[in-house]
Scaffold this active site. Sequence first.
Site, short mmCIF file in Angstrom:
data_model
loop_
_atom_site.label_atom_id
_atom_site.label_comp_id
_atom_site.label_asym_id
_atom_site.label_seq_id
_atom_site.Cartn_x
_atom_site.Cartn_y
_atom_site.Cartn_z
CG ASN A 225 -1.71 1.22 1.42
OD1 ASN A 225 -1.75 2.08 0.54
ND2 ASN A 225 -2.35 1.36 2.57
CE LYS B 222 -0.09 3.18 4.89
NZ LYS B 222 0.02 3.25 6.34
CG HIS C 96 -5.67 1.84 5.31
ND1 HIS C 96 -5.22 2.79 6.18
CD2 HIS C 96 -4.66 0.95 5.16
CE1 HIS C 96 -3.96 2.49 6.52
NE2 HIS C 96 -3.61 1.38 5.91
CD GLU D 220 -2.85 5.44 6.85
OE1 GLU D 220 -2.84 5.51 5.61
OE2 GLU D 220 -1.96 4.87 7.50
CD GLU E 116 -3.22 -2.51 7.33
OE1 GLU E 116 -2.15 -2.76 6.78
OE2 GLU E 116 -3.84 -1.46 7.13
N GLY F 89 2.86 2.31 10.80
CA GLY F 89 3.79 3.42 10.63
C GLY F 89 4.52 3.80 11.91
CB SER G 197 5.69 -1.83 11.86
OG SER G 197 5.30 -0.50 12.14
#
Length: 254
Positions: free
Chosen positions: A9, A11, A94, A96, A164, A170, A210
């Site tokens: 991904n 992003k 996701h 985010e 996730e 991240g 990660s």
Amino acid sequence: MRRKYVAGNWKMNLTLSEGKALIEGVLAGLPGDCAVDLAVFPPFVYVHPLLGFLKGKLEIGAQNCYFEPSGAFTGEVSPVMLRDVGCHSVIIGHSERRHILGETNGVLKKKVVAALEAGLKVIYCVGEKLDEREAGRTEAVLHGQIHEVLGPDVSLERVTIAYEPVWAIGTGKTATGAQAQEAHAYIRREIGKLYGPGVAESLRIQYGGSVKASNARELMSQPDVDGALVGGASLKADEFVGIIKGAMAAQSGR
Ligand code: 13P
């Protein structure tokens, strides 16, 4: 046996020429006997121009889509349009998008249904935030994300779930193999309750948060971890290839 599935991904990163160079680097580093499924998810505007670069070895997907096929929805991209340009799949839910852009389980259900109707494959993301984990609410959060979006009205044939944990995205803080396995086993049990044991057994559940070349094999060796959804490390060809090799080693039990 479930085949491992590794997806990158990107992003909101890279230019078009950097994306092309990255794909060429990944393809050049891939072992000839690569027996795992691979995909990359660039920003919308790069999906079409990058399709010609994949040489059939990687699939390409989008990071989001809207739930209507067309209409007055300024700024949105429909799953029908994604299929029209040859896009194979889409990430939906996701963290985010849930936590920065406010997407709810109700909206995400509509998106999953619309993407499947358009003929796309779907990676549906679930995962708890740090405060939810610390409050002992991990399973309750996953329960809502599964039961409010999936169900007998949504076929899982073309769906992969990505677990996730938000606290691992991240941050450099990866879930341990045991933490990932515990959550993946829970997700598979809940899918079994909704769809029966056959569907639950064949569903692939990726881990994301990660993932790097150095921890990929350990994570994907867990019995219910069927691949990885990779953010930062998918932007470096050697790291991403290292993760793919970790998936191959985990798959063959080497
Ligand atoms: P990182 O691998 O950068 O932690 O991101 C994970 C992720 O969000 C993939 O979708």
